[in-house]
Design a protein around this motif. Structure first.
Motif, PDB file in Angstrom:
ATOM      1  N   GLY A 469       0.798  -1.222   0.000  1.00 21.94           N
ATOM      2  CA  GLY A 469       0.000   0.000   0.000  1.00 21.94           C
ATOM      3  C   GLY A 469       0.827   1.267   0.000  1.00 21.94           C
ATOM      4  O   GLY A 469       0.296   2.369   0.126  1.00 21.94           O
ATOM      5  N   ARG A 470       2.152   1.136  -0.189  1.00 21.72           N
ATOM      6  CA  ARG A 470       3.007   2.312  -0.002  1.00 21.72           C
ATOM      7  C   ARG A 470       2.735   3.423  -1.019  1.00 21.72           C
ATOM      8  O   ARG A 470       2.825   4.604  -0.686  1.00 21.72           O
ATOM      9  CB  ARG A 470       4.483   1.913  -0.026  1.00 21.72           C
ATOM     10  N   HIS A 471       2.374   3.051  -2.249  1.00 26.68           N
ATOM     11  CA  HIS A 471       2.137   4.099  -3.249  1.00 26.68           C
ATOM     12  C   HIS A 471       0.857   4.871  -2.940  1.00 26.68           C
ATOM     13  O   HIS A 471       0.791   6.089  -3.094  1.00 26.68           O
ATOM     14  CB  HIS A 471       2.059   3.499  -4.650  1.00 26.68           C
ATOM     15  N   LEU A 472      -0.148   4.102  -2.526  1.00 22.67           N
ATOM     16  CA  LEU A 472      -1.413   4.737  -2.146  1.00 22.67           C
ATOM     17  C   LEU A 472      -1.197   5.664  -0.943  1.00 22.67           C
ATOM     18  O   LEU A 472      -1.676   6.799  -0.921  1.00 22.67           O
ATOM     19  CB  LEU A 472      -2.452   3.651  -1.828  1.00 22.67           C
ATOM     20  N   ALA A 473      -0.440   5.173   0.032  1.00 24.89           N
ATOM     21  CA  ALA A 473      -0.173   5.980   1.223  1.00 24.89           C
ATOM     22  C   ALA A 473       0.574   7.253   0.839  1.00 24.89           C
ATOM     23  O   ALA A 473       0.247   8.352   1.299  1.00 24.89           O
ATOM     24  CB  ALA A 473       0.646   5.175   2.239  1.00 24.89           C
ATOM     25  N   LYS A 474       1.541   7.105  -0.035  1.00 25.19           N
ATOM     26  CA  LYS A 474       2.329   8.269  -0.452  1.00 25.19           C
ATOM     27  C   LYS A 474       1.431   9.313  -1.132  1.00 25.19           C
ATOM     28  O   LYS A 474       1.483  10.503  -0.811  1.00 25.19           O
ATOM     29  CB  LYS A 474       3.438   7.821  -1.409  1.00 25.19           C
TER      30      LYS A 474
END
Ligand code: NAG
Length: 540
Positions: A469-474
């Protein structure tokens, strides 16, 4: 996101149990007991013989047997830092009875450990998830646990993870959820007018980010949209993960946790029964289809989502709060960001209302300081403890020092990232201070092009368990930052005004808590002067 215990960023896996501890002494005790309990639980195979390569030195507590318990009781997770200082090795061993945890403490060795194929999170997730979420016996198999209760592995679990990461990795299956999540922030910002309103910054961002993330992943008719009181349950679950993971009389030991699991999973059962999942993101729909093919019941699916929904939100919020509160504590930084973000704002003046749209794709190159603030917030605010089980006897070599360390099959590895993210030596001094400049081109944490260092910077965990989920979080954190600095004015009151970000951080890291205290979070917010009538939006 990270033992399924808290969900710091190596989310979606059992990580970060270590920083689930909250401030009270009692919690430290629980933490100590839990830590040891988990070791016992996870010691599932017999140790094998030694080679010439040595295991990391076992640091013994000053008082035999109960010393480690006492250490955790008194110092919380910081106890690990005390132990680290006792040895020059890049790792040390905590031995409790016959169970060993190899705690990795240097950037270079953690880099190697996170990428090692001999170490895996899966045996830990398998045991802990079934226990914590109250899954049926049938779900065991899907996690790779056989009839004897032993972990034998499940290839489909890995395949699902890869698929899920791919869908949330790039393209429209990422940009759609990112857009939905960013819209939620824009909606919240647009609600302010020229009158000051008092808000608890943490709670305000918590609600905005949770509503956005959950809508992005699960669609407009998601459980939280239908019942916003579930937001509180998500945090209750997070706070109770450690206790739930013990699996001993959960209803007595963690009644609030059990109640939260039941409430969230009931809402997900309803979600899937009423067909609302058809409006969810590709990542979620693919998961549901895969689990159906595997014959998992709707009830087990709903329980698994309790974990995912918590991981997806409880890590993003503290990072966003770290970033915004540091910006608000430093007027020069706020003004510099306003200048920078201005460049990606397209304003139009249609007959009725003025509109301004922020182009977040352009921010990647046009807003280096904003990106640096995000990186710095991750460094300071995202401190997962990455836990792994040793699948087979293995030797890891620390590339910096050449020191080789042996790790025995069946034992555990723990990489507490607070030790990496917070050490002066690694960050060019002053590691406790929020200083985005270190991530700017040529800064101590970046190369000449401004690419963030990789070693010792693992806010999203690493290796195959790198948070999907890191891209969404970013996307969501950057959109929150850009929108808030452009659209709003703030007065920071209470303790936070006087305290530097470092002091706030020091307090948090001592307690291991993800939530700063209420008094430190009160801010007054209104529309930015001169921009009162603008309707803000974001192009994700
Ligand atoms: C939860 O997240 C993982 C990725 O970490 C993914 O593989 C899985 O499909 C998601 N959903 C469920 C219900 O497990």
């Amino acid at each position: 996101m990270d033992t399924i215990i808290n969900s710091s960023s190596e989310a979606w896996g059992p990580e970060a149990s270590l920083d689930a501890a909250v401030s009270s002494k009692r919690t430290y005790l629980l933490f100590g007991l839990g830590f040891c309990g988990l070791l016992a639980i996870w010691h599932y195979l017999t140790p094998s013989q030694h080679g010439q390569v040595k295991e990391p030195p076992a640091v013994s507590p000053s008082i035999p047997l109960i010393g480690h318990f006492l250490g955790f009781y008194q110092q919380g997770i910081q106890y690990l830092e005390t132990l680290r200082r006792k040895t020059p090795w890049p790792a040390f061993t905590i031995k409790l009875f016959s169970i060993k945890t190899y705690v990795v403490t240097t950037p270079a060795l953690s880099h190697v450990a996170l990428r090692s194929k001999s170490l895996s999170l899966e045996p830990l997730s398998a045991t802990v998830a079934t226990r914590m979420l109250g899954l049926s016996k049938a779900a065991d198999r899907h996690f790779g646990i056989d009839e004897r209760g032993e972990f034998v592995g499940s290839p489909t679990l890995g395949e699902r993870r890869v698929e899920f990461s791919k869908l949330l990795g790039s393209g429209s299956t990422l940009s759609e959820p990112s857009q939905v999540a960013s819209n939620a922030v824009a909606d919240a910002v647009n609600k302010f007018d020229s009158n000051w309103e008092s808000h608890d910054l943490f709670m305000w961002l918590r609600d905005v980010i949770t509503v956005g993330t959950v809508a992005g992943l699960y669609g407009p008719k998601n459980p939280v949209a239908l019942d916003p009181t579930l937001i509180e349950d998500i945090w209750t679950f997070d706070e109770n993960q450690l206790r739930l993971s013990w699996g001993i009389f959960p209803k007595l030991v963690a009644p609030a946790g059990v109640r939260a699991v039941n409430r969230i999973s009931a809402a997900f059962e309803n979600y899937i029964h009423s067909g609302n999942d058809k409006l969810g993101s590709a990542a979620v729909q693919t998961t549901i289809a895969a689990l159906k093919r595997l014959g998992l019941s709707d009830n087990d699916y709903s329980r698994l989502e309790v974990f995912n929904i918590s991981v997806a939100t409880v890590n993003t919020v503290p990072t966003a709060v770290s970033m915004i509160s540091a910006i608000l504590a430093d007027p020069k930084l706020l003004f510099a960001l306003r200048d920078e973000v201005q460049a990606i704002a397209a304003t139009t003046t249609p007959p009725t209302k003025k509109h301004a749209q922020l182009d977040m794709a352009a921010a990647q190159t046009a807003c280096p300081l904003l990106i640096a603030c995000y990186q710095e917030a991750l460094r300071i605010g995202s401190l997962p403890t990455c836990n792994r089980a040793v699948l087979e006897d293995t030797t890891l070599v620390d590339p910096d020092t050449g020191v080789a360390v042996a790790m025995q099959k069946g034992h555990r590895v723990s990489i507490p990232t607070f030790m990496l993210h917070g050490r002066d030596q690694i960050w060019g001094g002053d590691a406790q201070k929020f200083d985005p400049w270190r991530f700017m081109p040529g800064g101590s944490a970046a190369d000449a092009k401004g690419r963030a260092r990789e070693q010792g910077f693992v806010p999203y965990g690493g290796g195959v368990h790198l948070c999907p989920g890191r891209h969404l979080a970013k996307a969501e954190i950057l959109a929150s930052g850009a929108l808030m600095v452009m659209a709003l004015d703030f007065v920071v009151g209470g303790e936070m005004a006087g305290a530097s970000a470092a002091e706030v951080r020091a307090k948090e890291s001592k307690s291991g808590a993800k939530k700063p205290k209420a008094a430190e979070r009160m801010v007054r917010i209104r529309r930015r002067e001169g921009w009162e009538d603008v309707v803000w939006s974001v192009k994700a």
